[in-house]
Design an enzyme around this catalytic site. Sequence first.
Site, short mmCIF file in Angstrom:
data_model
loop_
_atom_site.label_atom_id
_atom_site.label_comp_id
_atom_site.label_asym_id
_atom_site.label_seq_id
_atom_site.Cartn_x
_atom_site.Cartn_y
_atom_site.Cartn_z
N LYS A 56 0.76 -1.08 0.22
CA LYS A 56 0.25 -0.17 0.28
C LYS A 56 0.73 1.34 0.16
O LYS A 56 0.19 2.13 -0.71
CB LYS A 56 -0.99 0.38 1.10
N THR A 68 -12.59 5.95 16.21
CA THR A 68 -13.39 5.90 17.00
C THR A 68 -13.06 4.89 17.80
O THR A 68 -13.22 3.54 17.87
CB THR A 68 -14.75 5.13 16.05
N LEU A 85 -16.36 12.35 9.41
CA LEU A 85 -15.95 12.26 8.07
C LEU A 85 -16.91 11.65 7.45
O LEU A 85 -16.92 10.30 7.34
CB LEU A 85 -14.90 12.09 7.14
N CYS A 105 -19.39 2.31 9.71
CA CYS A 105 -19.54 3.75 11.05
C CYS A 105 -20.26 3.50 11.37
O CYS A 105 -20.10 2.84 12.83
CB CYS A 105 -18.89 5.18 10.47
N ARG A 114 -18.44 -2.37 2.15
CA ARG A 114 -18.65 -2.94 3.65
C ARG A 114 -20.35 -2.66 4.69
O ARG A 114 -20.51 -1.22 4.64
CB ARG A 114 -17.50 -2.14 5.03
C1 UDX Z 1 -21.25 8.48 8.57
C2 UDX Z 1 -20.93 9.33 9.54
O1 UDX Z 1 -22.08 10.56 8.23
C3 UDX Z 1 -19.68 10.13 10.10
O2 UDX Z 1 -20.09 11.45 10.50
C4 UDX Z 1 -19.37 9.04 10.48
O3 UDX Z 1 -17.40 10.16 10.79
C5 UDX Z 1 -19.09 8.07 9.83
O4 UDX Z 1 -19.82 7.66 9.05
P1 UDX Z 1 -20.75 7.66 6.48
O5 UDX Z 1 -20.58 6.41 6.94
O6 UDX Z 1 -19.99 7.73 5.00
O7 UDX Z 1 -20.51 8.60 7.29
O8 UDX Z 1 -22.26 8.10 5.28
P2 UDX Z 1 -23.30 8.78 5.55
O9 UDX Z 1 -23.81 9.25 4.53
O10 UDX Z 1 -23.45 8.86 7.18
O11 UDX Z 1 -24.16 7.64 5.53
C6 UDX Z 1 -24.68 6.07 6.18
C7 UDX Z 1 -25.58 5.39 5.79
O12 UDX Z 1 -26.25 5.84 5.97
C8 UDX Z 1 -25.23 4.58 4.50
O13 UDX Z 1 -25.61 3.78 4.56
C9 UDX Z 1 -26.84 5.52 3.49
O14 UDX Z 1 -27.26 4.89 2.73
C10 UDX Z 1 -27.60 5.63 5.05
N1 UDX Z 1 -28.61 7.04 4.95
C11 UDX Z 1 -28.70 7.69 4.99
C12 UDX Z 1 -29.78 6.57 5.22
O15 UDX Z 1 -30.50 5.74 4.63
N2 UDX Z 1 -30.90 7.82 5.07
C13 UDX Z 1 -30.39 8.46 5.26
O16 UDX Z 1 -31.05 9.67 4.95
C14 UDX Z 1 -29.19 9.11 5.24
#
Ligand code: UDX
Length: 441
Positions: free
Chosen positions: A35, A121, A157, A267, A335
């Site tokens: 990597k 985290t 993030l 996350c 994931r």
């Molecule tokens: C999340 C947090 O937003 C971020 O602050 C943290 O550090 C990491 O986890 P991420 O996992 O990248 O970020 O994606 P995010 O855009 O928050 O969406 C997470 C999941 O929720 C996705 O599977 C998305 O499809 C789902 N989601 C999101 C919904 O089903 N409905 C929504 O209204 C918003």
Amino acid sequence: MNIAVIGTGYVGLVTGACFSEFGVNVTCVDKDLEKIKRLEGGEIPIFEPGLEEIVRRNYQAGRLAFTTDTAEAVRQSLVVFIAVPTPPQADGSTDLSYVDTVARTIGEHLNGYKVIVTKSTVPVGTATRVRETISEAAREFGNERYHFSIASNPEFLREGSAVEDFLRPDRVVVGAEDDEAVAILRDLYKPLYLIEVPFVVTNITTSELIKYASNAFLATKISFINEVANLCEAVGGDVHVVARAMGLDGRISSKFLHAGPGFGGSCFPKDTVSLVQFSREFGVPQRIAEAVCEVNLAQRERMVEKIVALVDGDVSGKLIGVLGLSYKPNTDDVRESPSIDIIRRLQDRGARVRCFDPQAMHTAARELKDVQFCTDPYTTATGCHALVLATEWNEFRLLDLDRLRAELVEPVLVDLRNVYDPRQMQAQGFRYAGVGRSVVG
Ligand code: UDX
């Protein structure tokens, strides 16, 4: 200032690259030599908009370096960020072995004052554990005369917009025990401080908890609206309108109220389960978070039942097309992706599956067995008894519906992300189902 970021996954790499963009000298460390070599060659191992350019520019400017040598990176840095994986264990608790290993290495190579920051985290109490591990190793290797500070600086993030989130965050949270560490971290984040990003400076435990509380709250919004969507289906309501009207109330806000197949990613699923786990250990179970996890898993099975119902109650031997494999758009990350889980459950019921994703086919190929990967949405639909829209990539928003219908054996579209309008789909001759939009029976 020289800093080291240990762990070059998506959080570590974005953090390191963005700090180098601020003019700081950053060494990114990873034990995976392959990597590191790829990164030195300008190859970014993850799909993250804007990251490649920042990495290339700062690497060429000499502000960003990559190495497998943790010891050397620690020795030459004032601030060391720990951004190694903290995977869940079978019982939902967090595996801290990577954090422990890094902490030991830091103690072994301590050669002056340093601020050690947990970025991964980590459950409440981890920073204390890191301090103890470093102190122990420092004693063992004769470095106990060197003073160090511990701090927590959680990341918020989102994949797909991580660079933007880093450079223009809603807030920066710093948990520390002494003013020296706070001053150094403030200095490091000076460019954000200058654009008046709010800084929340608190103690370490509170900082660790802020991350879990934030993620669990967002996850709660999603599970909440998914349950309301299910209720809409039973009573004949439209969750899209419910969510819009709710969101217009400034106290609620419209964000994270999109009903769908539930949340995935690296996350939310892990952090909510981990919160449930460690809060129980403290004797203060988080019952809402427990329900959020339960609802989220149940939603996936409900999506499968929705698909099965539209294919005359039996998918066995039928061909199902799936559009979207990543857990959300603009990432190749699969994931905990609801799409992957739903495909497996369909296969368990005897369905054959064809699928397409603009970025995530190579990652999904490691997870899925016996699926046909296609080149675009239309070839995916060819010969299918139903097409499932599982991830709302932009390119699935304006599909040529006539062409799609012509490819399908049955005109069935199951829209798990509520991208299309139910009435319009019905008018176009589709047997259509969204999530929580029972205006079409
Ligand atoms: C999340 C947090 O937003 C971020 O602050 C943290 O550090 C990491 O986890 P991420 O996992 O990248 O970020 O994606 P995010 O855009 O928050 O969406 C997470 C999941 O929720 C996705 O599977 C998305 O499809 C789902 N989601 C999101 C919904 O089903 N409905 C929504 O209204 C918003």
